[in-house]
Motif scaffolding. Structure first.
Motif, mmCIF file in Angstrom:
data_model
loop_
_atom_site.group_PDB
_atom_site.id
_atom_site.type_symbol
_atom_site.label_atom_id
_atom_site.label_comp_id
_atom_site.label_asym_id
_atom_site.label_seq_id
_atom_site.Cartn_x
_atom_site.Cartn_y
_atom_site.Cartn_z
ATOM 1 N N LEU A 1 0.848 -1.183 0.000
ATOM 2 C CA LEU A 1 0.000 0.000 0.000
ATOM 3 C C LEU A 1 0.891 1.243 0.000
ATOM 4 O O LEU A 1 1.981 1.224 0.560
ATOM 5 N N VAL A 2 0.412 2.319 -0.625
ATOM 6 C CA VAL A 2 1.153 3.574 -0.565
ATOM 7 C C VAL A 2 0.916 4.187 0.821
ATOM 8 O O VAL A 2 -0.230 4.462 1.179
ATOM 9 N N VAL A 3 1.961 4.324 1.608
ATOM 10 C CA VAL A 3 1.834 4.815 2.978
ATOM 11 C C VAL A 3 2.756 6.007 3.194
ATOM 12 O O VAL A 3 3.911 5.983 2.775
ATOM 13 N N GLY A 4 2.228 7.027 3.846
ATOM 14 C CA GLY A 4 3.084 8.074 4.368
ATOM 15 C C GLY A 4 3.065 7.944 5.877
ATOM 16 O O GLY A 4 2.007 7.744 6.470
ATOM 17 N N VAL A 5 4.242 7.995 6.534
ATOM 18 C CA VAL A 5 4.297 7.794 7.971
ATOM 19 C C VAL A 5 4.662 9.100 8.650
ATOM 20 O O VAL A 5 5.629 9.765 8.257
ATOM 21 N N VAL A 6 3.882 9.471 9.665
ATOM 22 C CA VAL A 6 4.139 10.703 10.397
ATOM 23 C C VAL A 6 4.462 10.354 11.834
ATOM 24 O O VAL A 6 3.703 9.620 12.474
ATOM 25 N N ILE A 7 5.589 10.809 12.338
ATOM 26 C CA ILE A 7 5.840 10.665 13.769
ATOM 27 C C ILE A 7 5.653 12.036 14.393
ATOM 28 O O ILE A 7 6.388 12.977 14.123
ATOM 29 N N ASN A 8 4.601 12.131 15.184
ATOM 30 C CA ASN A 8 4.119 13.401 15.700
ATOM 31 C C ASN A 8 4.586 13.565 17.149
ATOM 32 O O ASN A 8 5.038 12.619 17.777
ATOM 33 N N ARG A 9 4.432 14.774 17.658
ATOM 34 C CA ARG A 9 4.646 15.064 19.074
ATOM 35 C C ARG A 9 6.033 14.651 19.556
ATOM 36 O O ARG A 9 6.174 14.012 20.610
ATOM 37 N N CYS A 10 7.062 14.967 18.757
ATOM 38 C CA CYS A 10 8.422 14.672 19.194
ATOM 39 C C CYS A 10 8.939 15.832 20.045
ATOM 40 O O CYS A 10 8.905 16.981 19.598
ATOM 41 N N PRO A 11 9.440 15.542 21.263
ATOM 42 C CA PRO A 11 10.084 16.614 22.031
ATOM 43 C C PRO A 11 11.234 17.162 21.194
ATOM 44 O O PRO A 11 12.045 16.378 20.689
ATOM 45 N N PRO A 12 11.291 18.487 21.017
ATOM 46 C CA PRO A 12 12.275 19.070 20.098
ATOM 47 C C PRO A 12 13.701 18.591 20.369
ATOM 48 O O PRO A 12 14.465 18.348 19.442
ATOM 49 N N ALA A 13 14.034 18.383 21.670
ATOM 50 C CA ALA A 13 15.406 18.030 22.015
ATOM 51 C C ALA A 13 15.830 16.693 21.428
ATOM 52 O O ALA A 13 16.994 16.475 21.134
ATOM 53 N N VAL A 14 14.864 15.766 21.303
ATOM 54 C CA VAL A 14 15.257 14.424 20.880
ATOM 55 C C VAL A 14 14.716 14.094 19.493
ATOM 56 O O VAL A 14 14.728 12.941 19.081
ATOM 57 N N LEU A 15 14.230 15.109 18.779
ATOM 58 C CA LEU A 15 13.600 14.884 17.486
ATOM 59 C C LEU A 15 14.478 14.042 16.565
ATOM 60 O O LEU A 15 14.038 13.037 16.005
ATOM 61 N N GLY A 16 15.740 14.427 16.458
ATOM 62 C CA GLY A 16 16.636 13.735 15.546
ATOM 63 C C GLY A 16 16.818 12.279 15.920
ATOM 64 O O GLY A 16 16.701 11.383 15.095
ATOM 65 N N GLU A 17 17.057 12.064 17.210
ATOM 66 C CA GLU A 17 17.327 10.698 17.686
ATOM 67 C C GLU A 17 16.126 9.783 17.452
ATOM 68 O O GLU A 17 16.244 8.674 16.924
ATOM 69 N N VAL A 18 14.937 10.300 17.841
ATOM 70 C CA VAL A 18 13.727 9.502 17.688
ATOM 71 C C VAL A 18 13.446 9.229 16.218
ATOM 72 O O VAL A 18 13.140 8.102 15.825
ATOM 73 N N ALA A 19 13.584 10.264 15.392
ATOM 74 C CA ALA A 19 13.311 10.099 13.972
ATOM 75 C C ALA A 19 14.224 9.042 13.358
ATOM 76 O O ALA A 19 13.787 8.191 12.584
ATOM 77 N N ARG A 20 15.504 9.090 13.734
ATOM 78 C CA ARG A 20 16.453 8.118 13.197
ATOM 79 C C ARG A 20 16.063 6.697 13.618
ATOM 80 O O ARG A 20 16.063 5.762 12.821
ATOM 81 N N ASP A 21 15.727 6.569 14.928
ATOM 82 C CA ASP A 21 15.389 5.230 15.436
ATOM 83 C C ASP A 21 14.143 4.675 14.731
ATOM 84 O O ASP A 21 14.087 3.505 14.354
ATOM 85 N N PHE A 22 13.140 5.559 14.542
ATOM 86 C CA PHE A 22 11.912 5.130 13.892
ATOM 87 C C PHE A 22 12.182 4.764 12.427
ATOM 88 O O PHE A 22 11.689 3.748 11.929
ATOM 89 N N ALA A 23 13.004 5.578 11.757
ATOM 90 C CA ALA A 23 13.344 5.295 10.364
ATOM 91 C C ALA A 23 14.026 3.932 10.254
ATOM 92 O O ALA A 23 13.761 3.152 9.332
ATOM 93 N N ARG A 24 14.873 3.636 11.243
ATOM 94 C CA ARG A 24 15.554 2.342 11.244
ATOM 95 C C ARG A 24 14.517 1.201 11.343
ATOM 96 O O ARG A 24 14.574 0.206 10.612
ATOM 97 N N LEU A 25 13.558 1.369 12.271
ATOM 98 C CA LEU A 25 12.507 0.345 12.428
ATOM 99 C C LEU A 25 11.732 0.156 11.125
ATOM 100 O O LEU A 25 11.440 -0.970 10.706
ATOM 101 N N LEU A 26 11.411 1.280 10.457
ATOM 102 C CA LEU A 26 10.665 1.210 9.201
ATOM 103 C C LEU A 26 11.450 0.434 8.158
ATOM 104 O O LEU A 26 10.904 -0.415 7.440
#
Lengths: 505, 558
Positions: free
Chosen positions: B195-220
């Motif tokens: 399926l064509v999916v766009g994934v949004v990770i919302n409500r990231c605390p600004p301080a850890v945005l990069g870290e969380v985004a990277r970790d989530f991208a890895r899981l994806l």
């Protein structure tokens, strides 16, 4: 209290015939409870919750340490961490299978007897975390479920953990962490000393959900691990629990209560064996074994023998008892059907497992062996002494009486012919006629007494054989069934006593 | 071509309506749910989409409770259309936002036909609120779905239904939730369906945005969704809205897809193809489930058949092995033998007046008593063995969940009229045996001899021979039964001759076994009909396979 309840539960498990999974569970509960009681009175308090709800930061805030890993990445805590505020109780932590152990001075003196646990999350993609939480949920003394404004309504939390733990409401508290998110950074408590309105609404909603889970009156706290607000109240709550030293007992009592409820669902109705059923069974087995047939044959034998009495000059012929009748397949079938029906009817109100047990342990063996046992018992019954020798002597004597009288008449006739007058004839004829009538009477009487004796012999035979058969039926069927019914009753009353003990607290 | 696809899907929906999982075996509940979800997906999405490939795209915004789905939808539009909230779960009734030119299509009820349409907010209902907004690009509609993981069962079910009906997913999670198990099930499912999916990770605390985004991208990436467009948004609301700069990339991506018919059609076809492919897998599972149902039913059936056939075998063995020749039967037999004066030569003066008299005063009445004893005793054996078979079958059935559900207490013992029917069966057999004997005695040579013995006595004698016909008698058995049957055999041979007796015995035994099997089959039918009543017909399985094959064929032309 716990020990007494455990003793009753052990008695129940010993007596009851349970489904394997239920039996395993009961045994596990007993074993764990025994070990837990032995392991001492320290209170094990666990912080449980979803990934990202801030269990670990709350753990650190509560304990005044930085032992728990706090990170933005999800999930963080993989293995449960135990922190003892006094010397580590090895056996207790071994029992809980917790390997990450730390010690720290108690943040307040009241917490000295507390072991604080940081559990892994229960909702992440890491299945092993969930399994670890599932295991600990079954054995921890006191739970603090940590939820947050984002996740407090998750199905994973309510359906999987809170609802099944409804019986354990005495040992559960719920903490709404990250409460500052609901107040948008404002203090949790406003100037009136009440929760800020947005937070109050949230807590109210959370309470309503807990109510639906069956956890209506569990304490709910709001904390902010970030600012430290609310943490002191929570710590004080834990200290109170530790002071009362009741968490462990309450937890075990709730476990036992849960188990007792499941076991009593399984219950069945206590019942007894009806005398009428036993009598019907004995009648049927006796008929199948040929008791009436044998008794009738004995009567015929006695009558035959009586008929031969006069015919034989060489004294009383021996009574020829009928040959023992070997049961046919149909006779065995009749007995087996009766036994099967009796066992099924008598145990109809027991739980299914008990009924199965009665069927396989009583009906089937009895169906196979009862025939042979009854047969052997009947062979052992003494039948040779059926009639009194006195009766036969009398009959024999009476049979000779007319002969003697006629002989006397003959002698008299000879005497009168040779020496006598001629007035004897009418008298002689009278006597002869009397002798004739006497002969007829004796014959009738003898026949009557013979039939009477034969019938008595039939009844006696039937009585003796029935006694032997009945005893075998009681031994092989009735007693085992009664034993099973009694075991059921004893098991049920042990369970009731246990529920009573738990209810009294 | 798309009409063929639509027709084949209609056929599949028809076949699915027949699919049931009545036996309580492992996976039966799953099967029912799967069949329901599949029919729902055909009705809600596959069929309308196959009929109108160029209809507007439906982009469903789905995800966890509390991840900020409604806020995101509002922020994308720049105005408030969906009600966000603090209390979880929030969006109870779904909101569909589309360009005014597409509104007719979504109001028409072609897609998601079961959802009631509404133009205003109807709190507490599951009605689909259709909002027209010129801010949405034409050719694409946004649907704000309920959460996938809250405590509200209705929300979860509706979310599942809506996500299955989507051409495109905008999946929303949050920094606190991105490792939750439930949303990942959905993401994996989307991956399987391509399926064509766009994934949004919302409500990231600004301080850890990069870290969380990277970790989530890895899981994806680990889950095969590495290619999906991925948007990280920090937790910083302007009023009720996410700052425009943060949602701009999402808006751009959606606009890019909607702007060109070719791209829209590519998305439609990719999702449709993926859904049709995953449908194969679902049908295969249903097929397996149905096969398991049939196996379970077969097991129950064969358990009953085995027990009753074993009972028939046991009756056969008892009838032949001499164990009937004891007790009552043997006693009556002795009576018959005693009066018939058997051992005298039967050849002389057989039809004399004396024999006729004896027929009335001697052997015949006693032979009748023997016949009664035979029917009585044989019926008892039949009742007992049937009782045992019922008991054993019930026992076997109660060991499985499916069997237990079919079991009632009356099955544990034979039907109430069974003893009477058993007795009737034996009596009919006796009639047959007498008929056999009469038939055999028709010849001139035999008639007189048979008359001398009496038909009843001859029939009874034949039964005695039958009762010891399997041979192999040992020990005491051979003594009593063997002697008895030998005598009976000699007696019959003196009437019919040696060869005939053996044949008659064989035939009689055969007749009895046949009748016993019929009788027991009637009893076992009580069990078998229980299974039959709930069994899924063979044609259901075939229809399902055929319809799925047709869909497979039609989808090649897509």
């Amino acid at each position: 209290m716990i020990t007494a309840a455990l003793a009753e539960l052990e008695e129940y498990v010993r007596l009851a015939i349970l489904a394997p999974d239920l039996e395993t569970r009961a045994k596990e509960v007993i074993e764990f409870a025994n070990q837990r009681v032995r392991a001492g009175e320290q209170t094990v308090v666990a912080l449980a919750g979803a990934t990202g709800s801030g269990k670990s930061s709350l753990f650190n805030a509560l304990s005044g340490t930085t032992l728990a890993t706090v990170a933005a990445r999800r999930p963080t805590t993989a293995k449960p961490l135990a922190l003892s505020f006094s010397a580590t109780n090895g056996p207790l932590l071994n029992l809980l299978q917790i390997t990450r152990r730390h010690e720290a001075p108690p943040p307040t003196p009241d917490l000295a007897d507390v072991v604080l646990l940081d559990l892994p999350d229960h909702d992440s993609t890491h299945l092993r975390h969930r399994e670890e939480v599932d295991r600990l949920v079954r054995i921890i003394d006191q739970f603090i479920f940590v939820v947050d404004p984002q996740k407090y309504a998750d199905a994973a939390l309510h359906h999987r953990y809170l609802r099944p733990l409804a019986q354990h409401r005495d040992v559960i508290s719920v903490v709404l962490n990250h409460a500052d998110a609901a107040t948008h950074g404002a203090p949790l408590i406003d100037d009136d000393g009440r929760w800020q309105s947005g937070l109050a609404m949230l807590v109210e909603h959370l309470r309503a959900m807990l109510q639906e889970d069956g956890l209506g009156d569990v304490p709910v706290f709001a904390t902010s691990a970030l600012t430290g607000e609310g943490v002191d109240e929570l710590r004080e709550h834990i200290a109170t629990i530790a002071r009362e030293k009741s968490a462990m007992r309450l937890r075990l009592a709730a476990d036992l209560h849960n188990l007792a409820r499941d076991l009593s669902n399984y219950g069945g109705v206590a019942s007894t064996v009806s005398d009428a059923d036993v009598a019907a069974l004995q009648e049927e087995v006796a008929a199948a074994a040929g008791v009436p047939w044998m008794a009738r044959a004995v009567r015929q034998a006695v009558q035959r023998r009586g008929a031969m009495l006069g015919a034989r000059p060489d004294g009383t012929p021996a009574l020829e008892l009928p040959a023992h009748r070997v049961a046919s397949a149909a006779d065995d079938a009749r007995a087996a059907t009766a036994v099967r029906r009796f066992v099924a009817d008598s145990t109809a109100n027991l739980p299914e497992r008990w009924r199965d047990h009665a069927r396989s342990e009583i009906s089937r063996p009895a169906g196979e062996q009862l025939g042979a046992r009854v047969d052997a018992a009947m062979r052992d019954v003494e039948l040779a002494d059926l009639e009194s020798p006195f009766g036969w002597g009398l009959v024999r004597l009476l049979k000779w009486l007319p002969v003697v009288t006629l002989a006397a008449c003959g002698g008299w006739l000879a005497y009168e012919v040779v020496w006598g007058s001629d007035e004897f004839l009418p008298r002689l004829l009278t006597i002869a006629a009397a002798a004739f009538v006497g002969t007829v009477l004796v014959s009738i009487l003898g026949d009557w007494s013979l039939r009477l004796g034969a019938r008595r012999a039939e009844k006696k035979t039937a009585r003796r054989l029935r006694a032997a058969v009945d005893a075998e039926v009681v031994r092989g069927v009735v007693t085992p069934v009664k034993a099973e019914l009694e075991a059921h009753q004893r098991a049920e009353s042990a369970l009731q006593r246990m529920t009573g003990i738990l209810a009294r607290g | 071509m798309s009409t063929e696809l639509a027709d084949s899907l209609t056929a599949l929906a028809g076949a699915l309506a027949e699919v049931r999982f009545p036996l309580d075996v492992d996976g039966a509940r799953d099967g029912d749910e799967r069949a329901g979800a599949l029919s729902g997906q055909i009705r809600d999405y596959l069929l309308p989409r196959a009929e109108a490939l160029d209809a507007p795209l439906l982009a469903v915004v789905g995800g966890s409770t509390g991840a900020g789905k409604s806020t995101l939808v509002n922020s994308l539009l720049g105005r408030r259309v969906s009600q966000p909230g603090v209390l979880r779960p929030t969006t109870k009734s779904p909101v569909l936002v589309c360009h005014p030119s597409d509104a007719d299509w979504f109001r028409s009820g072609r897609v998601l036909p079961e959802l009631t349409r509404t133009d205003v907010v109807l709190p507490g209902t599951r009605a689909l609120q259709v909002v027209e907004a010129p801010e949405v690009p034409a050719g694409l509609a946004l649907l704000d779905a309920p959460d996938v993981d809250s405590i509200d069962d209705g929300n979860r079910a509706l979310a599942r239904q809506l996500l299955l009906a989507a051409d495109l997913w905008l999946f929303v999670t949050s920094a606190a939730r991105y490792a939750d198990a439930v949303p990942w099930e959905f993401l994996r499912n989307a991956g399987d369906r391509e399926l064509v999916v766009g994934v949004v990770i919302n409500r990231c605390p600004p301080a850890v945005l990069g870290e969380v985004a990277r970790d989530f991208a890895r899981l994806l990436t680990d889950e095969g969704l590495g290619d999906a467009p991925f948007f990280a948004i920090k937790e910083a609301l302007e009023g009720e809205m996410i700052p425009g700069s943060d949602v701009a990339p999402i808006r751009r991506w959606l606009g890019w897809i909607a702007s060109e018919a070719g791209r829209r059609s590519a998305v439609v076809k990719q999702s449709l193809r993926g859904a049709l492919r995953s449908l194969d897998d679902d049908v295969a599972r249903l097929h397996r489930g149905l096969a398991e149902q049939r196996e379970a039913a077969d097991d129950l059936r064969s358990q009953a058949e085995a027990e009753f056939s074993a009972a028939a075998d046991r009756v056969g063995a008892i009838v032949g092995d001499g164990s009937m020749l004891r007790g009552e039967i043997i006693a009556h037999w002795h009576d018959v033998v005693g009066t018939t004066d058997l051992m005298r030569g039967l050849d002389e003066k057989v039809a004399s007046l004396r024999s006729r008299l004896r027929r009335w005063w001697g052997a015949e009445p006693k032979a009748e008593k023997l016949q009664d004893a035979v029917s009585d005793q044989l019926a008892r054996v039949l009742v007992d063995e049937t009782d045992a078979a019922c008991d054993a079958t019930a026992d076997a059935w109660s060991r499985t969940r499916g069997g237990r559900a079919l079991l009632t207490d009356d099955l544990r013992s034979p039907s109430t009229d069974f003893p009477a029917r058993a007795a009737a069966t034996v009596r009919s057999w006796q009639q047959e045996v007498l008929a056999l004997v009469t038939e055999q005695g028709k010849g001139k040579r035999f008639r007189a001899r048979l008359l001398a013995l009496g038909t009843n006595a001859a029939g009874a004698t034949l039964m005695v021979v039958v009762f010891a016909s399997t041979g192999g008698l040992t020990g005491a058995e051979a003594g009593i039964a063997g002697g008895t049957s030998l005598l009976a055999q000699r007696l019959l041979e003196s009437v019919f001759g040696a060869g005939a007796v053996e044949r008659l015995a064989r035939e009689s035994r055969h007749l009895l076994e046949g009748r016993v099997r019929v009788l027991l089959a009637e009893e076992s039918a009580r069990f078998l009909t229980r299974v039959e009543e709930i069994s899924v017909g063979e044609h259901v399985i075939d229809d399902l396979a055929a319809a799925a094959a047709r869909v497979r064929e039609a989808r090649k032309n897509l």
